[in-house]
Design a protein around this motif. Structure first.
Motif, PDB file in Angstrom:
ATOM      1  N   THR A 169       4.482  10.750   3.228  1.00 35.58           N
ATOM      2  CA  THR A 169       5.380  11.198   4.045  1.00 35.58           C
ATOM      3  C   THR A 169       4.834  12.690   4.580  1.00 35.58           C
ATOM      4  O   THR A 169       4.769  13.541   3.747  1.00 35.58           O
ATOM      5  CB  THR A 169       6.748  11.304   3.098  1.00 35.58           C
ATOM      6  N   ASP A 202       0.840  -1.215  -0.029  1.00 37.84           N
ATOM      7  CA  ASP A 202       0.274  -0.129  -0.013  1.00 37.84           C
ATOM      8  C   ASP A 202       0.839   1.271   0.140  1.00 37.84           C
ATOM      9  O   ASP A 202       2.011   1.211   0.516  1.00 37.84           O
ATOM     10  CB  ASP A 202      -0.960   0.098   1.395  1.00 37.84           C
ATOM     11  N   GLN A 222       2.710   4.866   0.547  1.00 38.29           N
ATOM     12  CA  GLN A 222       2.952   5.660   2.130  1.00 38.29           C
ATOM     13  C   GLN A 222       2.983   6.967   1.601  1.00 38.29           C
ATOM     14  O   GLN A 222       3.334   7.341   0.765  1.00 38.29           O
ATOM     15  CB  GLN A 222       4.346   5.055   2.663  1.00 38.29           C
ATOM     16  N   GLU A 245       6.983   8.300   7.735  1.00 43.13           N
ATOM     17  CA  GLU A 245       6.186   7.744   6.532  1.00 43.13           C
ATOM     18  C   GLU A 245       4.920   6.855   7.183  1.00 43.13           C
ATOM     19  O   GLU A 245       5.129   6.185   8.058  1.00 43.13           O
ATOM     20  CB  GLU A 245       7.158   6.835   5.678  1.00 43.13           C
ATOM     21  N   VAL A 246       3.835   7.230   6.568  1.00 42.27           N
ATOM     22  CA  VAL A 246       2.761   6.648   7.112  1.00 42.27           C
ATOM     23  C   VAL A 246       1.867   5.687   6.228  1.00 42.27           C
ATOM     24  O   VAL A 246       1.716   6.117   5.180  1.00 42.27           O
ATOM     25  CB  VAL A 246       1.724   7.747   7.657  1.00 42.27           C
ATOM     26  N   ALA A 247       1.674   4.635   6.767  1.00 43.78           N
ATOM     27  CA  ALA A 247       0.640   3.640   5.920  1.00 43.78           C
ATOM     28  C   ALA A 247      -0.474   3.997   6.199  1.00 43.78           C
ATOM     29  O   ALA A 247      -1.192   4.882   6.963  1.00 43.78           O
ATOM     30  CB  ALA A 247       0.983   2.060   6.545  1.00 43.78           C
ATOM     31  N   GLY A 292       0.233   7.751  12.447  1.00 41.66           N
ATOM     32  CA  GLY A 292       1.706   8.067  12.347  1.00 41.66           C
ATOM     33  C   GLY A 292       1.695   9.262  13.348  1.00 41.66           C
ATOM     34  O   GLY A 292       0.878   9.877  13.615  1.00 41.66           O
ATOM     35  N   TRP A 346      -4.543   8.488   5.152  1.00 42.87           N
ATOM     36  CA  TRP A 346      -3.451   8.327   5.945  1.00 42.87           C
ATOM     37  C   TRP A 346      -3.419   9.358   7.140  1.00 42.87           C
ATOM     38  O   TRP A 346      -3.556  10.754   6.774  1.00 42.87           O
ATOM     39  CB  TRP A 346      -2.220   8.834   4.915  1.00 42.87           C
TER      40      TRP A 346
END
Length: 158
Positions: A29, A25, A27, A38-40, A61, A152
């Motif tokens: 930033t 998936d 990411q 960095e966030v999934a 995050g 996100w």
């Protein structure tokens, strides 16, 4: 080595290599004042709003920011290829929580956005990048609304 094991090991090696190269998936930033994360996705579905990935155990995050520093957001092509926006929550100078959002960015027009707080803001607390899906629902005023196919999430700490 036993002759029957060589073909099995070769198949296992190919399967392992294919799994390592499988797409993940996208990411997003988030960056501010020398810190980045960095966030999934907390949610990520196909363009029809279906076939969603399993969300991570901790979908938000975290990033430490100071005061009113701007927040830079970078999204990959998978996100920028559909309409997207940035929704955020901040505290105003009186301490009240205020919700706001950016404009909606057209598909393929931008891969980055810098969030500058409004003049009445004291600090940012929460940010969400929202990618729209093709799923339409009736809006409260009689119009239509696009569903959110990807999100996100970032929690900000001072």
């Amino acid at each position: 080595m036993h002759r029957g094991l060589k073909p099995l090991l070769a198949v296992a090696a190919v399967a392992f290599a294919a799994g390592c190269g499988a797409p993940s998936d996208p990411q997003v930033t988030f960056y501010s004042h020398g810190n980045s994360v960095e966030v999934a996705p907390a949610q990520y579905c196909d363009p029809t709003g279906e076939n969603c990935s399993k969300p991570p155990a901790d979908p938000a995050g975290e990033l430490r920011m100071t005061g009113r520093d701007p927040l830079q957001i970078s999204v990959p092509s998978e996100v920028a290829s559909a309409p997207w926006q940035v929704a955020f929550v901040y505290r105003d100078v009186a301490g009240q929580e205020v919700e706001s959002r950016s404009a909606v960015f057209a598909p393929g027009t931008r891969h980055a956005y810098t969030l500058h707080l409004p003049p009445d803001a004291a600090r940012i607390e929460h940010v969400e990048v929202q990618q729209f899906s093709a799923l339409l629902t009736a809006g409260p005023d009689g119009g239509v609304q696009f569903g959110i196919g990807g999100s996100w999430v970032l929690d900000v700490h001072q």
